[in-house]
Design a protein around this motif. Structure first.
Motif, short mmCIF file in Angstrom:
data_model
loop_
_atom_site.label_atom_id
_atom_site.label_comp_id
_atom_site.label_asym_id
_atom_site.label_seq_id
_atom_site.Cartn_x
_atom_site.Cartn_y
_atom_site.Cartn_z
N LEU A 473 -4.42 -19.30 1.22
CA LEU A 473 -5.47 -18.60 0.58
C LEU A 473 -5.09 -18.16 -0.68
CD1 LEU A 473 -5.84 -15.33 3.02
CD2 LEU A 473 -7.16 -17.15 2.57
N ASP A 599 -7.17 -4.74 -1.28
CA ASP A 599 -8.07 -5.89 -2.42
C ASP A 599 -7.69 -7.18 -2.01
OD1 ASP A 599 -9.56 -5.26 -4.25
OD2 ASP A 599 -8.61 -4.86 -6.13
N GLU A 600 -8.55 -8.05 -0.71
CA GLU A 600 -7.58 -8.83 -1.02
C GLU A 600 -8.78 -9.71 -1.97
OE1 GLU A 600 -7.38 -10.97 3.36
OE2 GLU A 600 -9.40 -12.08 3.38
N LYS A 601 -9.26 -9.86 -1.93
CA LYS A 601 -10.47 -10.58 -2.71
C LYS A 601 -10.31 -10.68 -3.93
CE LYS A 601 -15.62 -12.14 -3.84
NZ LYS A 601 -16.46 -11.45 -3.62
N ARG A 602 -9.46 -9.84 -4.85
CA ARG A 602 -9.07 -9.85 -5.82
C ARG A 602 -7.78 -10.24 -6.12
NH1 ARG A 602 -5.15 -6.91 -8.78
NH2 ARG A 602 -5.32 -5.92 -7.52
N GLU A 605 -8.44 -14.61 -5.39
CA GLU A 605 -9.35 -15.30 -6.66
C GLU A 605 -8.69 -15.11 -8.46
OE1 GLU A 605 -12.20 -12.69 -7.72
OE2 GLU A 605 -14.12 -13.64 -6.31
#
Length: 874
Positions: A473, A599-602, A605
């Motif tokens: 990731l 806030d994994e997605k941020r 990215e």
């Protein structure tokens, strides 16, 4: 009666008076004639300049003292939370611990962390409550905190006699209770055994500064410690690496069994590399002074010279290496070097510091040419700057730092790695399963020795242990997994140790690519003591940070809050807390655990990690087809694997019959970046210089020669060419070094005529201890790869960086190298094709020289040996 030898570690939270207590013990026992003071900068054990300036212990130190009954190796450890890893390293060598607590501050959050370490490492412990001369010291309150927050079997030994004393210790253990009921008294020997079994924790009170309670503490150590029986078989544990004023490397260890003599040889291995080194000296340190001895026996703590690759936590003899420390940094910082300082040149200096403190975790960012370090906090940053300035005369800085994330998986997955270039073979199957938070990584094997030799299994497990495996990731280390070897395959004819390393790494990575991964972030556990009128503000802040908490009364007019919150939100909060409490509050933060990132997605990215572009951690496998190695993408490996583990996968069990699917990469680099890549690898280069004829003649001669193309690069697989050309192969049979030299001369001539860039790569994969080498040779760049790095890997890495947009050719008949060239979009040529091109160049050079002679032009050619000499003679 013979004295018994003990190793006692003194541990405490910061400012508890630990070093002052050590001074008192050394002075009272006669080991030193004058007591130093921390605040005066003359403490016996605080020898580092920054320790004297700041009045804190930064590095663990050793001192020696003896009484009528005991001989003690005293290890003084740092108390500040920033140096917790330095403290933890000494735990593995302790016979007993001496926990120091400030009488004015009581049990702190860091005290509880140290207590967890004491429990984890199973160390018998004495407790000394210091600073009891201060008005705020409350003996009854402290005893209540000790029994409630540390262990209910903490017992006051201030008056070690009488029925009340025996009754209190009898309640801690059934054996002591039985003895007390039978005899009405408990012997010192029975109490000492209970202390050693960690059934009882003696507590004493005093003031080290005023020498109060020191005699009682020494008497307690004499009366309630055991003479530990140690094995005759040799064993030792390394707890520290340092260097003396002359730069000699010192390995600090404790002998847990047998004996060690000067000139003895120790055999050990580190990350797959074997060493057999002789002990050149043995030193027994006390403070900054040491005594040289010829031998040391079991129970002794010594520093030895002559070992070059040892590391803290290493075991010798019957001792095993330690597991990873429980306390680890969670912040990563970029090292800012002074202007004009080359980062790659400075890297070895930081590697030396990493030897002494492995938790620095020095990493090299190849893409940005940056050095990074893992640090615990501001104090450690200051210490690092001071050490680099003092030892290497570099004024460094650090950036603001980044959170060190981790990754784990949500469900079991099978990872498969296959490594089969020509004359190599290994296949590894791993079952990867999630574990509860905080479990770390667990490696094991479930394979029968009948299916895979036990030595191969051990090698695979070693490769799992030795590497920091990165997630897919963000490229962060993986955590909280059990990785089990469930199948493996080797070839009697072709498998080597390095093959299983490649297959194992690829299996882990392939499993992670298939799994559902999640990102973890570190959390602080915190304690706050603050005025009651500020409680609402603190609670609101904690909620905004996404934390959890509990409140309680901290005394008249004060409130107490404990809980946890993400490090990313709370790392700057202590300064905010100090501001709004106007210095009347107290806060402590310790890294406690990792949990799911909010806030994994941020974060993913922002980091922008591409796992398939990370060639150092590839998930793809290599299979053999028609005598050459070919890459197979990670998502197609199951179709070509050679073992069916029957975990719901139905492999087709076949070799590759067609070209595997390749993902092309878009590499857009400009001329400046291309030049920086070549300068990084090989440094500046000076072209061969020809004579300077008249302009008209020069134009005529140049028009006769082939005009070189801009940015024409030729990368040559050295050994493949040597054994592919008959002339060089016959020479290599008698002298491989001479064959290398001849090839270098030939290519230097070729480069001088073609006016292109030539990179010649020699494989140093199997050379033990080889660090690799880069140099320029008469206009060409020569690279020897380092140990465990193949020429294939080096060429693939280089072509992937520069091959997409430039006229790059790779010369090799190796199918694996050719395929990697195809993968990077560069041109390929075989050994015979290169030989033919070199012959054409030689003919053109003959014609050029003949033309120059007929024109009466004197030629100056900076071309070495070989063909050039023959041409000159002609």
């Amino acid at each position: 009666m013979a004295k018994h030898r003990l190793t006692i570690g003194v541990i405490a939270h910061v400012d508890a008076g630990k070093t002052t207590l050590c001074e008192g013990l050394l002075f009272e026992s006669g080991a030193i004639r004058k007591r130093g003071r921390v605040d005066h900068g003359d403490a016996y054990l605080d020898t580092y300049s920054l320790e004297k300036q700041r009045g804190i212990t930064i590095f663990s130190k050793q001192a020696r003292f003896s009484t009528e009954k005991i001989e003690v190796n005293l290890l003084d450890s740092p108390g500040h939370v920033d140096f917790s890893t330095e403290t933890e390293r000494i735990f593995s060598v302790l016979d007993y611990a001496l926990l120091v607590i400030s009488g004015s501050e009581g049990v702190q959050a860091h005290t509880e962390t140290l207590w967890k370490l004491i429990k984890t490492y199973k160390i018998p412990t004495f407790i000394f409550v210091n600073k009891m001369d201060l008005p705020s010291a409350d003996k009854e309150g402290i005893m209540a905190a000790l029994t409630s927050r540390l262990d209910e079997n903490c017992v006051d030994f201030s008056a070690a006699e009488g029925n009340g004393f025996y009754e209190s210790i009898a309640l801690s253990d059934d054996e002591l209770l039985a003895e007390f009921l039978e005899k009405g008294i408990i012997t010192k020997d029975s109490i000492a055994k209970a202390v050693f079994r960690r059934k009882l924790y003696p507590c004493l009170f005093g003031s080290a500064l005023h020498m109060q309670g020191i005699d009682e503490l020494i008497a307690c150590l004499e009366g309630y410690t055991l003479d530990i029986e140690r094995p005759k078989e040799f064993g030792a544990k390394v707890f520290k690496i340092s260097r003396d004023a002359q730069g000699n490397r010192l390995t600090h260890l404790k002998l847990t069994g047998g004996a060690l003599s000067s000139r003895d040889e120790l055999a050990y291995s580190v990350k797959g590399n074997s060493y057999k080194e002789k002990i050149t000296a043995i030193r027994l340190y006390s403070g900054s002074k040491f005594e040289k001895v010829n031998s040391a026996s079991a129970g002794e703590v010594a520093a030895v010279c002559g070992l070059t690759a040892t590391f803290p936590g290493q075991g010798f003899g019957f001792e095993k290496d330690m597991n990873a420390p429980l306390l680890e940094p969670v912040l990563d910082y970029r090292i800012v070097l002074p202007e004009g300082c080359d980062a790659r040149s400075a890297l070895p200096l930081f590697r030396r510091l990493e030897e002494e403190d492995p938790m620095l975790r020095i990493t090299w960012n190849e893409r940005h040419r940056e050095i990074h370090a893992s640090l615990m906090g501001e104090i450690q940053i200051e210490v690092l700057k001071s050490m680099v300035k003092e030892r290497f005369d570099l004024d460094i800085g650090v950036d603001s730092g980044r959170i060190m994330y981790r990754e784990t998986i949500l469900s079991p997955v099978e990872g498969i790695g296959h490594y089969e270039p020509l004359r190599h073979y290994a296949e590894v199957h791993l079952l990867m399963e999630p574990l509860p938070a905080g479990s770390g990584l667990v490696f094991m094997s479930s394979v029968s020795q009948n299916d895979l030799d036990i030595n191969w299994q051990r090698l695979i497990l070693t490769h799992l242990y030795e590497k920091t495996h990165l997630g897919v990731l963000t490229g962060s280390p993986i955590a909280d997994m059990r990785i089990t070897l469930i199948a493996g395959l080797a070839s009697k004819a072709h498998t080597e140790g390095g093959d299983f390393r490649q297959a194992t790494y690829r299996a882990v990575r392939q499993g992670l690519m298939k799994a559902e991964s999640v990102l973890l972030e570190p959390y602080y556990s915190f304690e706050m003591e603050l005025p009651e009128n500020q409680l609402g503000r603190a609670i609101n802040d904690i909620r905004l940070m996404g934390g959890q908490f509990e409140t309680s009364s901290g005394g008249p007019g004060t409130a107490f809050i404990s809980g946890s919150a993400p490090v990313s939100e709370m790392r700057e909060y202590p300064q905010v807390f100090a501001s709004y409490t106007k210095g009347r509050g107290r806060i402590s933060c310790l890294v406690s655990h990792y949990a799911r990132c909010r806030d994994e997605k941020r974060i993913i990215e922002e980091i922008g990690y591409d796992p398939e572009a990370d060639t150092e951690n590839t998930p793809d496998s290599i299979f053999c087809s028609h005598g050459a190695g070919v890459f197979v993408r990670w998502d197609r490996v199951e179709s070509y694997m050679h073992i069916d583990t029957e975990l719901g996968i139905d492999p087709k069990r076949r070799r590759i019959s067609s070209e595997p699917h390749i993902v092309e990469r878009n590499l857009n680099i400009d001329e400046k970046e291309l030049e920086s890549i070549m300068l990084r690898e090989f440094g500046p280069i000076k072209r061969p210089e020809y004579g300077k004829p008249e302009p008209a003649q020069e134009r005529g001669l140049r028009s006769a020669a082939k005009k070189p193309e801009l940015s024409d690069f030729l990368i040559v697989d050295g050994y493949n060419i040597i054994f592919g050309w008959e002339s060089l192969r016959s020479l290599a049979d008698s002298d491989i070094a001479l064959a290398r030299k001849r090839l270098m001369d030939i290519l230097a001539n070729y480069c001088g005529y073609k006016q292109n860039s030539v990179v010649l790569v020699f494989d140093g994969y199997r050379v033990k201890g080889n660090a690799g080498e880069r140099f320029n040779y008469h206009g060409i760049r020569v690279a020897y790869t380092k140990e465990n790095e193949t020429a294939d890997t080096f060429i693939e890495k280089l072509t992937s960086e520069i091959g997409k947009n430039y006229a790059v050719r790779v010369a090799s008949s190796d199918g694996l190298v050719q395929l990697s060239s195809f993968r990077s979009g560069v041109l390929r040529m075989t050994a015979s094709e290169l030989e033919h091109e070199v012959e054409n160049v030689n003919e053109n050079m003959h014609e050029l020289i003949e033309t120059m002679k007929k024109s009466n032009v004197k030629v100056k050619m900076d071309i070495p040996g070989g063909i050039a000499d023959a041409l000159e003679d002609t």
